[in-house]
Design an enzyme around this catalytic site. Structure first.
Site, mmCIF file in Angstrom:
data_model
loop_
_atom_site.group_PDB
_atom_site.id
_atom_site.type_symbol
_atom_site.label_atom_id
_atom_site.label_comp_id
_atom_site.label_asym_id
_atom_site.label_seq_id
_atom_site.Cartn_x
_atom_site.Cartn_y
_atom_site.Cartn_z
ATOM 1 N N ASP A 104 1.009 -1.071 0.127
ATOM 2 C CA ASP A 104 0.115 0.015 0.178
ATOM 3 C C ASP A 104 0.729 1.381 0.422
ATOM 4 O OD1 ASP A 104 -2.606 0.992 0.182
ATOM 5 O OD2 ASP A 104 -1.781 2.154 2.087
ATOM 6 N N GLU A 124 1.216 -0.221 -5.610
ATOM 7 C CA GLU A 124 -0.238 0.475 -6.089
ATOM 8 C C GLU A 124 0.734 2.139 -5.760
ATOM 9 O OE1 GLU A 124 -3.656 3.298 -3.525
ATOM 10 O OE2 GLU A 124 -2.062 2.009 -2.304
#
EC number: 2.4.1.18
Length: 748
Positions: free
Chosen positions: A426, A479
């Site tokens: 993330d 990401e």
């Protein structure tokens, strides 16, 4: 004990300021080396043995021989708060002993914590100090084990700047005076073996900082299980054996991780995929998810499930992206063993399982990692480096080797101990740039004056090297939303080493295009085609993730323009374009049923919508697209290779039509994709093709079975020797309104 001996002990203790000071510090719970005071001691060679213990509330204490149970002697209470000392003049050698204690309401006999030796071996201490112990979780945390023939739990925690650390829990009435830990100075680790403590008991660490302040009780950074929120204690669990049933999957999964393999990912928030409304709207258990989610994902044709973070977290509204228990699967759905059974179920169904992993930041909850030992231990001290203003979270200090090692070990832990098939990391962009979301005066340049976070970059490279090196067949996905070069290139080529990168640019451009009224799309045609300019600079995943359906953005279908029929048609055409575009696929739950409502983590998906033919049609389309994508090599084999893609028509903005070719390893096997993005059918539309023969329709998103008009059927098309689009052959078709058509030509 004879009175003269009692008198002698009291006089000697009073006359020894070092011992008296140590006793006072133990009673105040302010001694940094409790094993130097407590337990069995021989003050001089050949002298008598002494046993010391601190037992608040005890009235009388005896030393009992562990072998045989004989009373070795009674102890003298030399401090009113419960410090006892027993001198055994007839004993000149150490021996194994127990304590028999009279409390006001009961007499108990138990092992003395302070008779046991070190928990950690010298090699473990060396590797922990060096920051290279990649399985530190096998030593830190709470581990049920046997020591010196006694069952108990070994606790260890890294807190190098603490003045005193105690483990508190159900086994000591949460009294921080009872179990101060031994400090292994070489590594800054505190350890203790607590006999007869056991799995299932709750615990935390009570820490007195270097300045003497008593900190809020801290959860174990390496706890393998935690309490269900709002409670937040750690739970003794250990690394239990599990009878895995996925040996065949683990042996063969390397092929599924190849860039040439199909990869269509179903992104899921386990807490809201489905609920049990008749039982207080509770979460599904891991067992129920294994019985319901896994067969559903398999039926829908997804290759992988990606879970929003299931690492333990205190706040439901964070969706798991502010975790505190990085080593514990959340208790919301069951135990660690239940989670393993869920993983097993995925593998038995032929589905890979990916975890959203959050190494970029952590929350400020007082029981968490922040200010852990009274210093900025895990986080940077300077808020310009250590504080995320966007999320009110703290940033790990990747330059500290112990912190980096803690996170590297955690990544490997999920791949090893839980057999997960990959990590989606993330917020990578926030880790790469020192000035991420900061004004000019709110960040600190690196040593060369640049904005790159060199320590974080080194950490990410090492993480990817370890993941792929230690667990072949797993994948890592970033990401990352910037133009950072080489995110998904090997580290030996100067890249970050990820297997894949989310293509955020493609998602933003194409969603922006699809949200426009078709009458205006001719002026924005490049938003559909621009992604191919950089498509093969990385190994891309095309994401329609949870981030696109929250915070007032609306669901995917509500983004589409037009009346209800046009909204569905637009969404189907978009999915057809996405599934045939180069790149692996990711779709967040609810997108496959065209849910009207924006995602809400507190409620189940609106599964009743599938009773409506239009919603069920979208669901059937996704199932069909997954099947075609997986079975048709030209649609996946060269997802990350430019040799698998050619534009046929990229510039027909007036008609809002585009056409492209997908190729696979077989030169005779081609797929032609034609998309029309207005409500007007384009009749007798000619498309150039490279190979002659019959082109069979694999998918027409306007098909009636998907909720389309069904008026413009395309079954087979025969090529004509009419050069078009710079190609020797062509076919003609009616391009349906707001639809994508997929045509296949096989050799032979």
């Amino acid at each position: 004990m004879p009175n003269d001996m009692r008198r002698e002990i009291r006089e000697e203790t009073a006359a020894d300021p070092m011992l008296q000071g140590g006793i006072d510090a133990i009673v105040r719970a302010d001694h940094g080396d409790p094993f130097s005071i407590l337990g069995m001691h021989q003050l001089q060679a050949g002298g008598p043995v002494e046993v010391r213990t601190f037992l608040p509330g005890a009235e009388r204490v005896w030393v009992i021989e562990a072998d045989g149970g004989a009373v070795a002697g009674e102890m003298e209470k030399i401090h009113p708060d419960g410090f006892f000392l027993g001198r055994l003049p007839e004993r000149r050698d150490r021996f194994r002993y127990r304590l028999r204690v009279d409390f006001p309401l009961a007499t108990m006999e138990f092992e003395d914590v302070y008779r046991f030796g070190n928990v950690l071996g010298e090699l473990d201490v060396h590797l922990l100090a060096e920051g290279t112990h990649l399985k530190a979780y096998e030593r830190l945390g709470a581990h049920p084990r046997e020591l010196d023939g006694v069952q108990g739990v070994a606790f260890a925690v890294w807190a190098p700047n603490a003045r005193r650390v105690s483990v508190v829990g159900d086994f000591c009435d949460w009294d921080g005076r009872r179990l101060p830990m031994r400090r292994r100075v070489e590594a800054g680790v505190w350890e203790i073996f607590v006999p007869h403590a056991q799995a299932g008991q709750r615990y935390k660490f009570e820490i007195r900082g270097a300045n003497g302040d008593l900190l809020p009780l801290k959860a174990d950074p390496v706890a393998f299980e935690g309490e269900l929120r709002p409670a937040n204690a750690s739970v003794v669990h250990g690394l239990r054996d599990y009878d895995w049933r996925d040996a065949e999957w683990m042996r063969t999964r390397a092929a599924a991780g190849e860039r040439t393999a199909p990869m269509c990912v179903y992104e899921v928030h386990l807490g809201s995929w489905a609920r049990v409304p008749e039982e207080g709207n509770r979460f599904l258990t891991y067992a129920e998810l294994a019985d319901r989610l896994v067969p559903y994902a398999r039926d829908m044709g997804f290759t992988h499930i990606e879970m929003l973070p299931v690492t333990e977290h205190p706040f439901d509204g964070s969706w798991g992206y502010q975790p505190i228990g990085l080593y514990a699967p959340t208790k919301r759905h069951g135990s660690p063993e239940d989670f393993k059974r869920f993983v097993d179920a995925c593998h038995e169904a032929g589905i890979g399982l990916l975890l959203d992993w959050v190494p970029g930041h952590f929350p400020t909850d007082p029981h968490g990692l922040g200010w852990f030992d009274g210093t900025h231990l895990y986080e940077h001290a300077d808020p310009r480096q250590g504080y995320h203003m966007d999320w009110n979270t703290l940033i790990y200090n990747f330059g500290r080797r112990e912190v980096s090692n803690y996170l590297l070990g955690n990544a490997l832990f999920w791949l090893d101990h839980y057999h997960l098939d990959g990590l989606r990391v993330d917020a990578v962009a926030s880790m790469l740039y020192l000035d991420y979301s900061r004004k000019a005066d709110q960040w600190v340049p690196n040593q060369f004056g640049g904005r790159e976070n060199l320590e974080s970059i080194a950490f990410l490279k090492r993480m990817n090297e370890l993941a792929y090196g230690n667990h072949p067949g797993t994948v890592t996905v970033a990401e990352e939303s910037t133009a950072w070069p080489g995110v998904s290139r090997p580290t030996w080529l100067g890249g970050l080493g990820f297997g894949y990168k989310w293509n955020m640019g493609w998602m933003h451009d194409t969603l922006s295009y699809m949200q426009k009224d078709p009458i205006h799309r001719r002026y924005h045609h490049h938003q559909l085609t621009f992604g191919l300019v950089y498509q093969f600079s990385e190994n891309f995943v095309l994401p329609l993730s949870h981030d696109e359906v929250v915070h007032g953005k609306g669901s995917l279908i509500t983004k589409m323009p037009g009346d209800s029929w046009q909204k569905f048609a637009n969404l189907r055409a978009y999915y057809g374009f996405m599934w045939t575009h180069p790149g692996k696929k990711l779709l967040f739950m609810g997108g496959e049923i065209a849910q009207w409502r924006e995602w809400n983590e507190d409620a189940s998906l609106d599964w009743h919508l599938t009773d409506d033919p239009m919603h069920k049609g979208v669901q059937d389309l996704i199932r069909t697209l997954n099947g075609v994508y997986r079975s048709c090599a030209p649609l996946h084999a060269f997802d990350c290779d430019p040799q698998g893609f050619e534009w046929i028509e990229a510039n027909d903005s007036d008609n809002c039509v585009l056409a492209f070719l997908r190729k696979g390893p077989d030169p005779e096997h081609h797929v032609v994709v034609v998309g029309g993005f207005t409500p007007i059918p384009r009749e007798n539309y000619r498309v150039g093709v490279s190979l002659p023969g019959t082109y069979r329709c694999l998918v027409n998103t306007d098909d009636a079975r998907f909720g389309g008009s069904g008026s413009f059927t395309v079954e087979t098309l025969e090529t004509e020797e009419v050069p078009w689009h710079g190609r020797p052959y062509s076919v003609t078709l009616t391009v349906p309104p707001l639809a994508t058509v997929v045509l296949e030509r096989r050799g032979g």
